[in-house]
Scaffold this motif. Sequence first.
Motif, PDB file in Angstrom:
ATOM      1  N   ILE A   1       0.923  -1.171   0.023  1.00  0.00           N
ATOM      2  CA  ILE A   1       0.072  -0.014  -0.135  1.00  0.00           C
ATOM      3  C   ILE A   1       0.948   1.246   0.194  1.00  0.00           C
ATOM      4  O   ILE A   1       1.884   1.430   0.871  1.00  0.00           O
ATOM      5  N   CYS A   2       0.621   2.210  -0.950  1.00  0.00           N
ATOM      6  CA  CYS A   2       1.584   3.428  -0.988  1.00  0.00           C
ATOM      7  C   CYS A   2       0.753   4.630  -1.395  1.00  0.00           C
ATOM      8  O   CYS A   2      -0.197   4.552  -2.352  1.00  0.00           O
ATOM      9  N   LYS A   3       1.094   5.690  -0.812  1.00  0.00           N
ATOM     10  CA  LYS A   3       0.244   7.012  -0.964  1.00  0.00           C
ATOM     11  C   LYS A   3       1.044   7.743  -2.265  1.00  0.00           C
ATOM     12  O   LYS A   3       0.295   8.612  -2.428  1.00  0.00           O
ATOM     13  N   ARG A   4       2.179   7.070  -2.772  1.00  0.00           N
ATOM     14  CA  ARG A   4       2.666   7.944  -3.940  1.00  0.00           C
ATOM     15  C   ARG A   4       2.284   7.276  -5.139  1.00  0.00           C
ATOM     16  O   ARG A   4       1.661   6.252  -5.267  1.00  0.00           O
ATOM     17  N   ASN A   5       2.622   8.051  -6.151  1.00  0.00           N
ATOM     18  CA  ASN A   5       2.242   7.738  -7.607  1.00  0.00           C
ATOM     19  C   ASN A   5       3.063   7.864  -8.631  1.00  0.00           C
ATOM     20  O   ASN A   5       2.767   8.390  -9.573  1.00  0.00           O
ATOM     21  N   CYS A   6       4.354   7.414  -7.956  1.00  0.00           N
ATOM     22  CA  CYS A   6       5.767   7.329  -8.891  1.00  0.00           C
ATOM     23  C   CYS A   6       5.387   6.357 -10.306  1.00  0.00           C
ATOM     24  O   CYS A   6       4.609   5.297 -10.287  1.00  0.00           O
ATOM     25  N   LEU A   7       5.570   7.140 -11.653  1.00  0.00           N
ATOM     26  CA  LEU A   7       5.164   6.776 -12.646  1.00  0.00           C
ATOM     27  C   LEU A   7       5.670   5.079 -12.992  1.00  0.00           C
ATOM     28  O   LEU A   7       4.951   4.594 -13.903  1.00  0.00           O
TER      29      LEU A   7
ATOM     30  N   ASN B   1      -2.507   2.523  -9.327  1.00  0.00           N
ATOM     31  CA  ASN B   1      -2.599   1.352 -10.127  1.00  0.00           C
ATOM     32  C   ASN B   1      -3.936   0.552  -9.221  1.00  0.00           C
ATOM     33  O   ASN B   1      -3.823   0.046  -8.148  1.00  0.00           O
ATOM     34  N   LYS B   2      -4.908   0.483 -10.102  1.00  0.00           N
ATOM     35  CA  LYS B   2      -6.201  -0.128  -9.675  1.00  0.00           C
ATOM     36  C   LYS B   2      -6.308  -1.780  -9.771  1.00  0.00           C
ATOM     37  O   LYS B   2      -7.186  -2.227  -9.390  1.00  0.00           O
ATOM     38  N   ASN B   3      -5.149  -2.349 -10.464  1.00  0.00           N
ATOM     39  CA  ASN B   3      -5.019  -3.411 -10.941  1.00  0.00           C
ATOM     40  C   ASN B   3      -4.804  -4.405 -10.140  1.00  0.00           C
ATOM     41  O   ASN B   3      -4.420  -5.774 -10.355  1.00  0.00           O
ATOM     42  N   ILE B   4      -4.077  -4.094  -8.945  1.00  0.00           N
ATOM     43  CA  ILE B   4      -2.848  -4.748  -8.200  1.00  0.00           C
ATOM     44  C   ILE B   4      -3.896  -5.054  -6.892  1.00  0.00           C
ATOM     45  O   ILE B   4      -4.793  -4.272  -6.106  1.00  0.00           O
ATOM     46  N   LYS B   5      -3.627  -6.266  -6.346  1.00  0.00           N
ATOM     47  CA  LYS B   5      -4.296  -6.715  -5.037  1.00  0.00           C
ATOM     48  C   LYS B   5      -3.492  -6.199  -3.880  1.00  0.00           C
ATOM     49  O   LYS B   5      -2.172  -6.499  -3.912  1.00  0.00           O
ATOM     50  N   ARG B   6      -4.026  -5.368  -3.087  1.00  0.00           N
ATOM     51  CA  ARG B   6      -3.180  -4.880  -1.904  1.00  0.00           C
ATOM     52  C   ARG B   6      -2.920  -5.922  -0.559  1.00  0.00           C
ATOM     53  O   ARG B   6      -4.081  -6.706  -0.544  1.00  0.00           O
ATOM     54  N   PHE B   7      -2.078  -5.600   0.048  1.00  0.00           N
ATOM     55  CA  PHE B   7      -1.718  -6.559   1.278  1.00  0.00           C
ATOM     56  C   PHE B   7      -0.964  -5.622   2.419  1.00  0.00           C
ATOM     57  O   PHE B   7      -0.153  -4.558   1.976  1.00  0.00           O
ATOM     58  N   ARG B   8      -1.309  -6.051   3.542  1.00  0.00           N
ATOM     59  CA  ARG B   8      -0.500  -5.301   4.785  1.00  0.00           C
ATOM     60  C   ARG B   8      -0.232  -6.573   5.707  1.00  0.00           C
ATOM     61  O   ARG B   8      -1.383  -6.972   6.130  1.00  0.00           O
ATOM     62  N   LEU B   9       0.884  -6.682   6.086  1.00  0.00           N
ATOM     63  CA  LEU B   9       1.168  -7.870   7.128  1.00  0.00           C
ATOM     64  C   LEU B   9       1.012  -6.971   8.699  1.00  0.00           C
ATOM     65  O   LEU B   9       1.452  -5.938   8.752  1.00  0.00           O
ATOM     66  N   ASP B  10       0.626  -7.940   9.354  1.00  0.00           N
ATOM     67  CA  ASP B  10       0.341  -7.386  10.761  1.00  0.00           C
ATOM     68  C   ASP B  10       1.680  -7.472  11.352  1.00  0.00           C
ATOM     69  O   ASP B  10       2.645  -8.393  10.905  1.00  0.00           O
ATOM     70  N   GLU B  11       1.745  -6.888  12.662  1.00  0.00           N
ATOM     71  CA  GLU B  11       2.970  -7.075  13.381  1.00  0.00           C
ATOM     72  C   GLU B  11       3.660  -8.365  13.741  1.00  0.00           C
ATOM     73  O   GLU B  11       4.692  -8.494  13.807  1.00  0.00           O
ATOM     74  N   GLU B  12       2.791  -9.299  13.966  1.00  0.00           N
ATOM     75  CA  GLU B  12       3.063 -10.306  14.414  1.00  0.00           C
ATOM     76  C   GLU B  12       3.817 -11.140  13.589  1.00  0.00           C
ATOM     77  O   GLU B  12       4.671 -12.010  13.615  1.00  0.00           O
TER      78      GLU B  12
END
Length: 341
Positions: A59-65, A73-84
């Motif tokens: 997940i990124c707030k930037r939009n580097c070309l 990019n709306k075609n990517i599945k986003r993920f975020r691991l938890d701390e554990e």
Amino acid sequence: MESIIKKAIETHILEREEITALLKDENINETLFYAADKVRKEYVGDEIHLRGLIEFSNICKRNCLYCGIRCGNKNIKRFRLDEENIVTLAKNATQKGFKTIVLQSGEDPYFTAEILANIISRIKKFNVAITLSTGEMEEREYKLLKDAGADRFLLRIETTNPYLYKKFHPDMSLEHRINCLKTLKKLGYETGTGVLVGLFGQTFESLANDIIFFKEIDADMIGLGPLIVNEDTPLKGGNNGSLNLALKMIAITRLLMPDINIPATTAMETLHPKGRIMALQAGANVIMPNVGDYNEKKLYSLYPGKANVNDDTDTSKEKITALIKSIGRVPSTSFGFRKKV
């Protein structure tokens, strides 16, 4: 050209015009790579530092070309691991002998400095060095992470050309990026940066300026890799960067900054099956195997076709160890800090 290379070996100083000449000349590549490898051996030895890479959020707030995880990019599945999960992956990697953990993500607003500091302090108990690659922050935040146990920070600049930087980094500031790097140095981080080789509109002269910038800020580690075009970005349909030119950037950087750490990047192996070996023989001395899970490896898609995404940590380490030994090098057992000469 050979006199320029000889000057670089002996003094580790070249003028902008001399760097440009080396980058342009395709007839001196083998001589250049040989010289860089010789300097690498003299200053940092035959050890290859293996650093366990954990990509914990795409997940990124930037939009580097050029980037596949750009917010646009709306075609990517986003993920975020938890701390554990992050801490468990780090623990498993250290048990397999990794002496450095690299925590990398997009600029994910969820991971505040406070959250990252807690993760760092937990991982630090495993007696490892910690490298962060989490983007631009305020000085207070960088200091909090340093105090929690972070040792290194990688903040790639991608290009020092003001026009190209603005073109490829909407709503970002080259001046602010440079100030972040200066802040990291001031706070005592081993500070890394680097550039993409092959950005559209990039010239030999701008690449020479990039190398001069590395020296000016006295960077401790430099990441250099070819642009690989992601079809889910505005660069769709364009050409990839040149592996050979990326190797020349590694070689010249090694000649001018003989004691720093330079990774052989996955992007090089993505473009050529022996890309990492070629980089190691042109001056590189670091490899960063991904020690995450299969799914996250595939989803952290900065560019397509990333090499080795199907390997688990054991397989990856075995393959890389065999690769290292095949060229007469040895896996390091140290933390791999820069030893300034």
